[in-house]
Design a protein around this motif. Structure first.
Motif, PDB file in Angstrom:
ATOM      1  N   PRO A  86       0.798  -1.226   0.000  1.00  0.00           N
ATOM      2  CA  PRO A  86       0.000   0.000   0.000  1.00  0.00           C
ATOM      3  C   PRO A  86       0.835   1.283   0.000  1.00  0.00           C
ATOM      4  O   PRO A  86       2.003   1.307   0.366  1.00  0.00           O
ATOM      5  N   GLY A  87       0.146   2.348  -0.401  1.00  0.00           N
ATOM      6  CA  GLY A  87       0.712   3.689  -0.354  1.00  0.00           C
ATOM      7  C   GLY A  87      -0.413   4.697  -0.239  1.00  0.00           C
ATOM      8  O   GLY A  87      -1.597   4.346  -0.249  1.00  0.00           O
ATOM      9  N   ILE A  88      -0.026   5.971  -0.138  1.00  0.00           N
ATOM     10  CA  ILE A  88      -1.024   7.043  -0.020  1.00  0.00           C
ATOM     11  C   ILE A  88      -0.702   8.162  -0.990  1.00  0.00           C
ATOM     12  O   ILE A  88       0.447   8.428  -1.318  1.00  0.00           O
ATOM     13  N   GLU A  89      -1.769   8.827  -1.430  1.00  0.00           N
ATOM     14  CA  GLU A  89      -1.667  10.065  -2.181  1.00  0.00           C
ATOM     15  C   GLU A  89      -2.536  11.106  -1.488  1.00  0.00           C
ATOM     16  O   GLU A  89      -3.634  10.795  -1.015  1.00  0.00           O
ATOM     17  N   THR A  90      -2.048  12.320  -1.413  1.00  0.00           N
ATOM     18  CA  THR A  90      -2.649  13.405  -0.628  1.00  0.00           C
ATOM     19  C   THR A  90      -3.486  14.274  -1.563  1.00  0.00           C
ATOM     20  O   THR A  90      -2.936  14.997  -2.399  1.00  0.00           O
ATOM     21  N   GLU A  91      -4.807  14.223  -1.431  1.00  0.00           N
ATOM     22  CA  GLU A  91      -5.681  14.787  -2.451  1.00  0.00           C
ATOM     23  C   GLU A  91      -6.884  15.512  -1.845  1.00  0.00           C
ATOM     24  O   GLU A  91      -7.264  15.260  -0.707  1.00  0.00           O
ATOM     25  N   LEU A  92      -7.497  16.345  -2.669  1.00  0.00           N
ATOM     26  CA  LEU A  92      -8.823  16.862  -2.371  1.00  0.00           C
ATOM     27  C   LEU A  92      -9.851  16.008  -3.095  1.00  0.00           C
ATOM     28  O   LEU A  92      -9.708  15.710  -4.281  1.00  0.00           O
ATOM     29  N   CYS A  93     -10.872  15.627  -2.364  1.00  0.00           N
ATOM     30  CA  CYS A  93     -11.986  14.863  -2.916  1.00  0.00           C
ATOM     31  C   CYS A  93     -13.173  15.813  -3.034  1.00  0.00           C
ATOM     32  O   CYS A  93     -13.478  16.554  -2.094  1.00  0.00           O
ATOM     33  N   VAL A  94     -13.834  15.819  -4.184  1.00  0.00           N
ATOM     34  CA  VAL A  94     -15.041  16.629  -4.338  1.00  0.00           C
ATOM     35  C   VAL A  94     -16.243  15.715  -4.534  1.00  0.00           C
ATOM     36  O   VAL A  94     -16.126  14.629  -5.105  1.00  0.00           O
ATOM     37  N   ARG A  95     -17.382  16.156  -4.024  1.00  0.00           N
ATOM     38  CA  ARG A  95     -18.638  15.422  -4.224  1.00  0.00           C
ATOM     39  C   ARG A  95     -19.580  16.277  -5.057  1.00  0.00           C
ATOM     40  O   ARG A  95     -19.717  17.493  -4.808  1.00  0.00           O
ATOM     41  N   LEU A  96     -20.208  15.674  -6.034  1.00  0.00           N
ATOM     42  CA  LEU A  96     -21.033  16.412  -6.975  1.00  0.00           C
ATOM     43  C   LEU A  96     -22.490  16.470  -6.526  1.00  0.00           C
ATOM     44  O   LEU A  96     -23.055  15.471  -6.070  1.00  0.00           O
ATOM     45  N   ALA A  97     -23.076  17.639  -6.677  1.00  0.00           N
ATOM     46  CA  ALA A  97     -24.520  17.787  -6.494  1.00  0.00           C
ATOM     47  C   ALA A  97     -25.251  17.548  -7.801  1.00  0.00           C
ATOM     48  O   ALA A  97     -26.403  17.113  -7.812  1.00  0.00           O
ATOM     49  N   HIS A  98     -24.578  17.836  -8.915  1.00  0.00           N
ATOM     50  CA  HIS A  98     -25.176  17.696 -10.241  1.00  0.00           C
ATOM     51  C   HIS A  98     -24.222  16.911 -11.126  1.00  0.00           C
ATOM     52  O   HIS A  98     -23.007  16.955 -10.953  1.00  0.00           O
ATOM     53  N   GLY A  99     -24.779  16.222 -12.107  1.00  0.00           N
ATOM     54  CA  GLY A  99     -23.954  15.485 -13.044  1.00  0.00           C
ATOM     55  C   GLY A  99     -23.250  16.402 -14.040  1.00  0.00           C
ATOM     56  O   GLY A  99     -23.634  17.563 -14.226  1.00  0.00           O
ATOM     57  N   LEU A 100     -22.216  15.845 -14.660  1.00  0.00           N
ATOM     58  CA  LEU A 100     -21.470  16.552 -15.700  1.00  0.00           C
ATOM     59  C   LEU A 100     -21.198  15.571 -16.827  1.00  0.00           C
ATOM     60  O   LEU A 100     -20.906  14.399 -16.580  1.00  0.00           O
ATOM     61  N   GLU A 101     -21.229  16.092 -18.055  1.00  0.00           N
ATOM     62  CA  GLU A 101     -21.038  15.199 -19.186  1.00  0.00           C
ATOM     63  C   GLU A 101     -20.366  15.945 -20.330  1.00  0.00           C
ATOM     64  O   GLU A 101     -20.753  17.074 -20.662  1.00  0.00           O
ATOM     65  N   GLY A 102     -19.351  15.322 -20.907  1.00  0.00           N
ATOM     66  CA  GLY A 102     -18.712  15.863 -22.098  1.00  0.00           C
ATOM     67  C   GLY A 102     -17.896  17.117 -21.816  1.00  0.00           C
ATOM     68  O   GLY A 102     -17.317  17.286 -20.746  1.00  0.00           O
ATOM     69  N   THR A 103     -17.853  18.013 -22.789  1.00  0.00           N
ATOM     70  CA  THR A 103     -17.083  19.247 -22.667  1.00  0.00           C
ATOM     71  C   THR A 103     -17.846  20.236 -21.811  1.00  0.00           C
ATOM     72  O   THR A 103     -18.955  20.657 -22.152  1.00  0.00           O
ATOM     73  N   VAL A 104     -17.267  20.601 -20.672  1.00  0.00           N
ATOM     74  CA  VAL A 104     -17.914  21.514 -19.726  1.00  0.00           C
ATOM     75  C   VAL A 104     -16.962  22.661 -19.422  1.00  0.00           C
ATOM     76  O   VAL A 104     -15.759  22.593 -19.681  1.00  0.00           O
ATOM     77  N   SER A 105     -17.497  23.710 -18.850  1.00  0.00           N
ATOM     78  CA  SER A 105     -16.698  24.881 -18.487  1.00  0.00           C
ATOM     79  C   SER A 105     -16.301  24.813 -17.019  1.00  0.00           C
ATOM     80  O   SER A 105     -16.891  24.062 -16.230  1.00  0.00           O
ATOM     81  N   MET A 106     -15.336  25.637 -16.643  1.00  0.00           N
ATOM     82  CA  MET A 106     -14.946  25.713 -15.240  1.00  0.00           C
ATOM     83  C   MET A 106     -16.106  26.191 -14.379  1.00  0.00           C
ATOM     84  O   MET A 106     -16.308  25.705 -13.261  1.00  0.00           O
ATOM     85  N   ALA A 107     -16.903  27.119 -14.895  1.00  0.00           N
ATOM     86  CA  ALA A 107     -18.064  27.595 -14.142  1.00  0.00           C
ATOM     87  C   ALA A 107     -19.051  26.457 -13.897  1.00  0.00           C
ATOM     88  O   ALA A 107     -19.623  26.334 -12.799  1.00  0.00           O
ATOM     89  N   GLN A 108     -19.255  25.602 -14.889  1.00  0.00           N
ATOM     90  CA  GLN A 108     -20.157  24.452 -14.710  1.00  0.00           C
ATOM     91  C   GLN A 108     -19.607  23.465 -13.694  1.00  0.00           C
ATOM     92  O   GLN A 108     -20.366  22.878 -12.919  1.00  0.00           O
ATOM     93  N   VAL A 109     -18.291  23.286 -13.680  1.00  0.00           N
ATOM     94  CA  VAL A 109     -17.670  22.397 -12.703  1.00  0.00           C
ATOM     95  C   VAL A 109     -17.897  22.920 -11.296  1.00  0.00           C
ATOM     96  O   VAL A 109     -18.337  22.175 -10.396  1.00  0.00           O
ATOM     97  N   ARG A 110     -17.626  24.198 -11.062  1.00  0.00           N
ATOM     98  CA  ARG A 110     -17.823  24.774  -9.726  1.00  0.00           C
ATOM     99  C   ARG A 110     -19.283  24.675  -9.306  1.00  0.00           C
ATOM    100  O   ARG A 110     -19.587  24.360  -8.152  1.00  0.00           O
ATOM    101  N   GLU A 111     -20.185  24.929 -10.227  1.00  0.00           N
ATOM    102  CA  GLU A 111     -21.612  24.870  -9.919  1.00  0.00           C
ATOM    103  C   GLU A 111     -22.043  23.462  -9.544  1.00  0.00           C
ATOM    104  O   GLU A 111     -22.926  23.260  -8.691  1.00  0.00           O
ATOM    105  N   ALA A 112     -21.408  22.459 -10.156  1.00  0.00           N
ATOM    106  CA  ALA A 112     -21.806  21.068  -9.923  1.00  0.00           C
ATOM    107  C   ALA A 112     -21.315  20.528  -8.596  1.00  0.00           C
ATOM    108  O   ALA A 112     -21.886  19.566  -8.068  1.00  0.00           O
ATOM    109  N   ILE A 113     -20.254  21.118  -8.028  1.00  0.00           N
ATOM    110  CA  ILE A 113     -19.641  20.561  -6.820  1.00  0.00           C
ATOM    111  C   ILE A 113     -20.426  20.956  -5.577  1.00  0.00           C
ATOM    112  O   ILE A 113     -20.726  22.127  -5.359  1.00  0.00           O
TER     113      ILE A 113
END
Length: 254
Positions: A97-124
């Motif tokens: 085993p090993g570890i990686e130090t990360e931020l995990c995000v949980r989505l409120a809305h789905g995302l599909e295909g080519t999306v914008s940064m604004a859509q990503v922030r809105e979905a989280i």
């Protein structure tokens, strides 16, 4: 040599049942497209057998990790398990085993295909301080087999969630990781594709190539701030993320 993906999936599935995750017949034989198709088919089989896919990981997002593995583009894999901060794994529960130090995000809305940064922030919905628990189940130089075998993914240990407010700039977040009380590394969110949100943007587009998408309530592990570190029996790892919080995990003594 062209690979028959259906045959490869069956070969990987049978080998996995016998504790072999990197079938030797496939060394140096797979393209990245082959590897992704094998990975997704194997995950579908695991889900049909009773496991649950709860999200995705984006790996090889920082120069430190890319240099460590000699592979210079991101990858995706599937998340099947989470544990709360403070979880201690059994001494024989994990494979190298090993570890990686990360931020995990949980989505409120789905995302599909080519999306914008604004859509990503809105979905989280929320962001969590996290460790990805990885397993080295075969030769890490065989990157296409690593990818086919779900990108080393084993588990996620996540701390308390916080809202992604407009003033929370994830590229400015710093992470400090200690193992057994010794500081191992410090990294910034900007090491993860310039901004961890870019991992979600990349993932939504990449999944579209395989007729997949990000669903509401999915979690996404966005990529490690620093290089991967091994964990051994008795180790305790702690990471502090500025403005986000703390996460801790370990492995019990043998």
């Amino acid at each position: 040599m062209a690979i028959d993906v259906a045959t490869a999936v069956e070969d990987f599935w049978i080998a996995r049942k016998h504790g072999e995750f990197f079938p030797r017949a496939y060394y140096d034989q797979l393209t990245s497209d082959d590897a992704y198709r094998i990975q997704l088919a194997l995950i579908d089989r695991r889900v049909a057998a009773g496991e649950g896919q709860i999200g995705w990981k984006v790996g090889l997002t920082s120069k430190a990790i890319q240099n460590q593995f000699g592979f210079h583009e991101p990858i995706f894999a599937c998340v099947l398990e989470t544990q709360p901060s403070g979880h201690v794994f059994g001494s024989t529960e994990l494979i190298n085993p090993g570890i990686e130090t990360e931020l995990c995000v949980r989505l409120a809305h789905g995302l599909e295909g080519t999306v914008s940064m604004a859509q990503v922030r809105e979905a989280i919905d929320v962001v969590q301080p996290s460790f990805e628990i990885i397993e080295t189940r075969g030769d890490p130089r065989q990157m296409m087999l690593v990818l086919a075998d779900n990108g080393q993914a084993r588990s996620v240990v996540a701390g308390a969630p916080v809202r992604l407010t407009p003033d929370l700039a994830l590229d400015k977040v710093s992470a400090h990781i200690d193992i057994n009380g010794q500081e191992m590394a410090t990294g910034l969110g900007s090491a993860v594709l310039d901004n961890p949100l870019n991992s979600v943007l990349w993932l939504a587009r990449k999944l579209g190539q395989y007729d997949r998408c990000l669903r509401p309530k999915d979690i996404v592990m966005t990529g490690s701030f620093v290089r991967q570190f091994p964990l051994a029996s008795g180790d305790v790892a702690v990471a502090e993320f500025s403005g986000i919080g703390r996460v801790e995990t370990g492995i019990s003594k043998a």
